[in-house]
Scaffold this motif. Structure first.
Motif, PDB file in Angstrom:
ATOM      1  N   SER A   1      -0.486  -8.125  32.020  1.00 58.14           N
ATOM      2  CA  SER A   1      -0.977  -8.626  30.544  1.00 58.14           C
ATOM      3  C   SER A   1      -1.156  -7.887  29.354  1.00 58.14           C
ATOM      4  O   SER A   1      -0.792  -8.238  28.248  1.00 58.14           O
ATOM      5  N   TYR A   2      -1.220  -6.434  29.482  1.00 62.90           N
ATOM      6  CA  TYR A   2      -1.023  -5.428  28.329  1.00 62.90           C
ATOM      7  C   TYR A   2       0.207  -5.571  27.955  1.00 62.90           C
ATOM      8  O   TYR A   2       0.753  -5.769  26.664  1.00 62.90           O
ATOM      9  N   LEU A   3       1.323  -5.692  28.936  1.00 63.27           N
ATOM     10  CA  LEU A   3       2.790  -5.516  28.434  1.00 63.27           C
ATOM     11  C   LEU A   3       3.121  -6.901  27.548  1.00 63.27           C
ATOM     12  O   LEU A   3       3.819  -6.755  26.709  1.00 63.27           O
ATOM     13  N   THR A   4       2.633  -7.888  28.194  1.00 61.25           N
ATOM     14  CA  THR A   4       2.775  -9.213  27.494  1.00 61.25           C
ATOM     15  C   THR A   4       2.181  -9.151  26.149  1.00 61.25           C
ATOM     16  O   THR A   4       2.869  -9.716  25.037  1.00 61.25           O
ATOM     17  N   ALA A   5       1.085  -8.826  25.975  1.00 61.90           N
ATOM     18  CA  ALA A   5       0.350  -8.725  24.567  1.00 61.90           C
ATOM     19  C   ALA A   5       1.118  -7.738  23.892  1.00 61.90           C
ATOM     20  O   ALA A   5       1.240  -7.855  22.540  1.00 61.90           O
ATOM     21  N   TYR A   6       1.458  -6.351  24.360  1.00 57.61           N
ATOM     22  CA  TYR A   6       2.217  -5.520  23.678  1.00 57.61           C
ATOM     23  C   TYR A   6       3.478  -6.102  23.008  1.00 57.61           C
ATOM     24  O   TYR A   6       3.907  -5.816  21.624  1.00 57.61           O
TER      25      TYR A   6
ATOM     26  N   ARG B   1      -9.847 -14.533  30.929  1.00 61.31           N
ATOM     27  CA  ARG B   1     -10.569 -14.819  29.498  1.00 61.31           C
ATOM     28  C   ARG B   1      -9.974 -14.197  28.379  1.00 61.31           C
ATOM     29  O   ARG B   1      -9.592 -14.734  27.399  1.00 61.31           O
ATOM     30  N   VAL B   2      -9.504 -12.818  28.559  1.00 62.69           N
ATOM     31  CA  VAL B   2      -8.754 -12.168  27.437  1.00 62.69           C
ATOM     32  C   VAL B   2      -7.368 -12.749  27.113  1.00 62.69           C
ATOM     33  O   VAL B   2      -7.024 -13.156  25.867  1.00 62.69           O
ATOM     34  N   ASN B   3      -6.567 -13.254  28.082  1.00 59.16           N
ATOM     35  CA  ASN B   3      -5.499 -13.731  28.014  1.00 59.16           C
ATOM     36  C   ASN B   3      -5.603 -14.953  27.350  1.00 59.16           C
ATOM     37  O   ASN B   3      -4.816 -15.532  26.477  1.00 59.16           O
ATOM     38  N   TRP B   4      -6.508 -15.828  27.847  1.00 56.64           N
ATOM     39  CA  TRP B   4      -6.760 -17.260  27.170  1.00 56.64           C
ATOM     40  C   TRP B   4      -7.171 -17.305  25.803  1.00 56.64           C
ATOM     41  O   TRP B   4      -6.681 -17.786  24.826  1.00 56.64           O
TER      42      TRP B   4
ATOM     43  N   TYR C   1      13.042  -4.765  25.805  1.00 53.11           N
ATOM     44  CA  TYR C   1      13.048  -4.130  27.044  1.00 53.11           C
ATOM     45  C   TYR C   1      12.220  -2.941  26.840  1.00 53.11           C
ATOM     46  O   TYR C   1      12.179  -2.205  25.845  1.00 53.11           O
ATOM     47  N   LEU C   2      11.456  -2.840  27.825  1.00 60.19           N
ATOM     48  CA  LEU C   2      10.574  -1.566  28.054  1.00 60.19           C
ATOM     49  C   LEU C   2      10.961  -0.625  29.138  1.00 60.19           C
ATOM     50  O   LEU C   2      11.140  -1.106  30.290  1.00 60.19           O
TER      51      LEU C   2
ATOM     52  N   LEU D   1      -8.360  -3.632  24.460  1.00 54.89           N
ATOM     53  CA  LEU D   1      -9.009  -3.875  25.706  1.00 54.89           C
ATOM     54  C   LEU D   1      -8.477  -3.359  27.034  1.00 54.89           C
ATOM     55  O   LEU D   1      -8.918  -2.617  27.574  1.00 54.89           O
ATOM     56  N   TYR D   2      -7.074  -3.678  26.974  1.00 57.99           N
ATOM     57  CA  TYR D   2      -6.448  -3.187  28.348  1.00 57.99           C
ATOM     58  C   TYR D   2      -6.072  -1.904  28.330  1.00 57.99           C
ATOM     59  O   TYR D   2      -5.779  -1.300  29.623  1.00 57.99           O
ATOM     60  N   GLU D   3      -5.860  -1.214  27.083  1.00 62.11           N
ATOM     61  CA  GLU D   3      -5.448   0.377  27.156  1.00 62.11           C
ATOM     62  C   GLU D   3      -6.713   1.114  27.677  1.00 62.11           C
ATOM     63  O   GLU D   3      -6.433   2.196  28.039  1.00 62.11           O
ATOM     64  N   ARG D   4      -7.767   0.596  27.710  1.00 56.49           N
ATOM     65  CA  ARG D   4      -9.095   1.171  28.274  1.00 56.49           C
ATOM     66  C   ARG D   4      -9.115   1.083  29.815  1.00 56.49           C
ATOM     67  O   ARG D   4      -9.862   1.812  30.391  1.00 56.49           O
ATOM     68  N   VAL D   5      -8.344   0.238  30.298  1.00 56.79           N
ATOM     69  CA  VAL D   5      -8.362   0.102  31.744  1.00 56.79           C
ATOM     70  C   VAL D   5      -7.286   1.045  32.546  1.00 56.79           C
ATOM     71  O   VAL D   5      -6.052   1.113  32.211  1.00 56.79           O
ATOM     72  N   ASN D   6      -7.739   1.588  33.478  1.00 53.41           N
ATOM     73  CA  ASN D   6      -6.964   2.416  34.382  1.00 53.41           C
ATOM     74  C   ASN D   6      -5.951   1.715  35.343  1.00 53.41           C
ATOM     75  O   ASN D   6      -6.508   1.040  36.061  1.00 53.41           O
TER      76      ASN D   6
END
Length: 87
Positions: free
Chosen positions: A48-53, A8-11, A82-83, A29-34
């Motif tokens: 997904s976090y890396l993609t959004a970042y 949902r977040v990605n969409w 590159y990360l 939102l993704y930074e809150r997840v372990n």
């Protein structure tokens, strides 16, 4: 965060049409997840976090991903991002 929530977040924020505000929301939102737990869900969140970042860093539209706040291609972005991992 479950797989359905990641989808949902990605969409909503990281899809084909993107904006800086939406990408920032997804990153927050993704930074809150372990993501240190090795599971399907945490792996999906990490990717997904890396993609959004990285999409947030790239201030242009390229390929099929369109930044509504940066509608044009920028010749300066014709490169890869590159990360690295610091241990």
């Amino acid at each position: 965060m479950g797989i359905d929530e990641v989808r949902r977040v990605n969409w909503e924020y990281v899809g084909i049409l993107r904006s800086g505000d939406g990408l920032r929301k997804a990153v927050e939102l993704y930074e809150r997840v372990n993501t240190t737990i090795n599971s399907r869900e945490s792996n999906a969140v990490l990717v997904s976090y890396l993609t959004a970042y990285v999409a947030l860093l790239r201030t242009e539209s390229r390929g099929t991903h369109y930044r509504v706040d940066y509608p044009d291609k920028d010749i300066n972005w014709r490169r890869r991002i590159y990360l690295g991992v610091i241990s």
